[in-house]
Write a protein that holds these residues in place. Sequence first.
Motif, short mmCIF file in Angstrom:
data_model
loop_
_atom_site.label_atom_id
_atom_site.label_comp_id
_atom_site.label_asym_id
_atom_site.label_seq_id
_atom_site.Cartn_x
_atom_site.Cartn_y
_atom_site.Cartn_z
N PHE A 119 0.82 -1.21 0.00
CA PHE A 119 0.00 0.00 0.00
C PHE A 119 0.85 1.26 0.00
O PHE A 119 0.53 2.25 -0.63
N PHE A 143 2.05 2.04 -3.30
CA PHE A 143 0.98 2.68 -4.07
C PHE A 143 0.86 4.16 -3.74
O PHE A 143 0.92 5.02 -4.61
N GLN A 175 2.91 6.12 -2.25
CA GLN A 175 4.14 6.84 -2.52
C GLN A 175 4.18 7.26 -3.98
O GLN A 175 4.52 8.39 -4.32
N LYS A 176 3.76 6.33 -4.86
CA LYS A 176 3.75 6.66 -6.29
C LYS A 176 2.67 7.68 -6.61
O LYS A 176 2.81 8.48 -7.52
N GLU A 177 1.55 7.61 -5.88
CA GLU A 177 0.42 8.45 -6.22
C GLU A 177 0.43 9.81 -5.52
O GLU A 177 -0.40 10.66 -5.81
#
Lengths: 173, 592
Positions: free
Chosen positions: B441, B444, B446-448
């Motif tokens: 999670f 996720f 961190q990328k978003e």
Amino acid sequence: MRIKRIQVQEDKQTSASAVDLSLLDPIIEKYKGKRGNMIPLLQGAQDLYGFIPREVFVKLSEETGINLSDMFGVATFYAQFRLNPVGKNIIKVCHGTACHVQNATAITDAIKESLNVKDGETTPDGLFTLESVACLGCCSLAPVMMIGNETYGKLSGKSASKVIKDIRLKELN
Amino acid sequence: MEKIKVIVGLGSCGIAAGANKTYDKIAAMQKAENLDFELKKTSCVGMCYREPLVEIIDQDGSYLYGEVDEDRVLEIIEKHVQHNEPVKEYVVHTELFPTVDDSYFKGQVKIALRNCGYIDPESIEEAMEKKAYEAMKKIGFEKIPPAGVIQMILNSGIRGRGGGGFPTGLKWRFANNSKSKEKYIICNADEGDPGAFMDRSLLEGDPHAVLEGMVIGAYAIGATGGIIYCRAEYPLAIKRLNIALAQARKHGFLGKNACGIENFNFDIYVKEGAGAFVCGEETALIASVEGERGMPRKRPPFPAVSGLWKEPTNINNVETWANIPWIILNGSEAYSKYGTDKSSGTKVFALTGKIKNGGLVEVPMGITIHDIIFKLGGGIQDDKKFKAVQLGGPSGGCIPEYLSNTIVDYDSVNATGAIMGSGGMVVMDETTCMVDIARFFLDFTQKESCGKCTFCRIGTKRMLEILTRITEGEGQEGDIEKLEELSYQIKDSSLCGLGQTAPNPVLTTIKYFRNEYEAHIRDKKCPALNCKKLLKYEVIEETCTGCTVCAKNCPVNAISGERKQLHFIDQELCTQCGVCYSKCKFEAIRIS
């Protein structure tokens, strides 16, 4: 962070002569001067070329008066926009929660191995691009991948490689 | 006598399971043998684990057939349609006799999903037979003023189904109180939460319910324009929405003097998102509609005062909108009869992960998590041990097995450290590693992260590094404490919901599964046998036949041994790829 996606590889960009900029005219006509038009313009351009070539940015900017930097900022912010050409078949391997729990990593690994590319890369023959995506929304069929408009569910590393192999065979014939 | 109806479920998940082939096969049979029945399409009834689904309605009633592949089509059409003999062993649901899947339907109350899987989503006539736009007619006929509509929504007690849980009626009242010539209504269909797909199913299955909800909302707050912000990843939903919009305009439910109410001019268009999770946040979504980078801004001013193009704007989630017409038509009390005191009505959950009966369920609030998983969901796949359930996606948390008697309502779920979220419910068994889930999670979020707030941008990165280290056997004493400290700092210093909730998966797994973190850090072991780098592969002496298959397949030549002799894995060379384990035909490789 999202901005990590900026990868400008000059050498990979197509030369100006290869891009038919006149294709853009209808979308420019449709969206010019409308508020909030930047994303639809970029989406339309990507639909035409499969990605957004450098020349397209320049043309859109000249025609609509939107700053080139603003446009580039938006294009790099959203996952949908590509700045590099992609393969004929885009393999989207789902890495949503449900797929992750059902071992989606094994699918990506198997495809990486059989195509010999890394995540996000295109095969040298231009047939396949491998991508990891957040969620395709077919959670109960996990793990899944999508190639074109076809969704493949309940995969294993083996069956995923087989799907790729079948498509390759079809393409070669 | 009425014609027999054969209805094929063609939602995204059904199509993925092969429903198009099933449909084509039935159509081909009908043509070839000149059979007299009505072939129709519908969307997803929610029973994803039995896809593709085919419903046959004859003079006795309705039979829902499951897992109808091309072979079963032959048998079912021949026996049921031609000879009037239902093929009982394939029937998954009917009113006429009990089936093994009855428990999946029992306990469900369908309000938002009332028509999903029962109508052709591309036909407004079928929707209108099921009372679509009746609520709007009622408002026009009984001359209910906007304030009256808002009062009904307030009385029903419905709270935002997108995850925030803010009372919908209040939100509408704020937007109604803002005075302006132009006001906007937005439907948030940017369902980015990995593991949730109820909005997609709703839009694909009953687009008119959502549209009518928006029309009612527009009437109540005095909006002039409506936008559905839908993920580009949902092409079928977008297609069906556009069909529904054209139909609604043709019937006069949208446009000038919409629904026959004078001076009520309202229209809706679909805006495709471009793939950014943060755009689920209200202010980021508005920025994205305006064509900008989807970055949240400070609130206040709230969108109800200054939103899209700086005009008052009201944003609700797909599921909330779909509930609205039902509430107006059946009354607030009929709705608040379901659920608990503070969380009334029903909630749709997407039941996925290691569960037997995965799919969409709509249940009254107040049911326990245990009941959802074991009664409706049929329990854990392969009868393994239930370990935890993840609610609320990347903003939510893991609820352990011993708290499975928690009831689902906003406050009870919040008390566990998870959140209700949009309704993704991912079930995990003993083979799921909780540290790995936390890492997943964070990877996720961190990328978003849009990058606006320092703590969200850099903090999540540091947390991800620590978690990755732990799952790779490089964990250090003090890592857990460091994770907790970073979590609280990120929560306190982020502007929007993404950052404020990003640490939740980590905090809840530390709270309930601290021992797993400690096993990774201190003993360098993954109790769930999930984290690759912490596994040890060994040959079992008793079962190894010396067939040499493992040695031949090992990519790093870590396995040695003569033919018909015991083999040996060199732990120094082994990369834990697992090839030997999957290749061995004698189950002679042990993982520990």
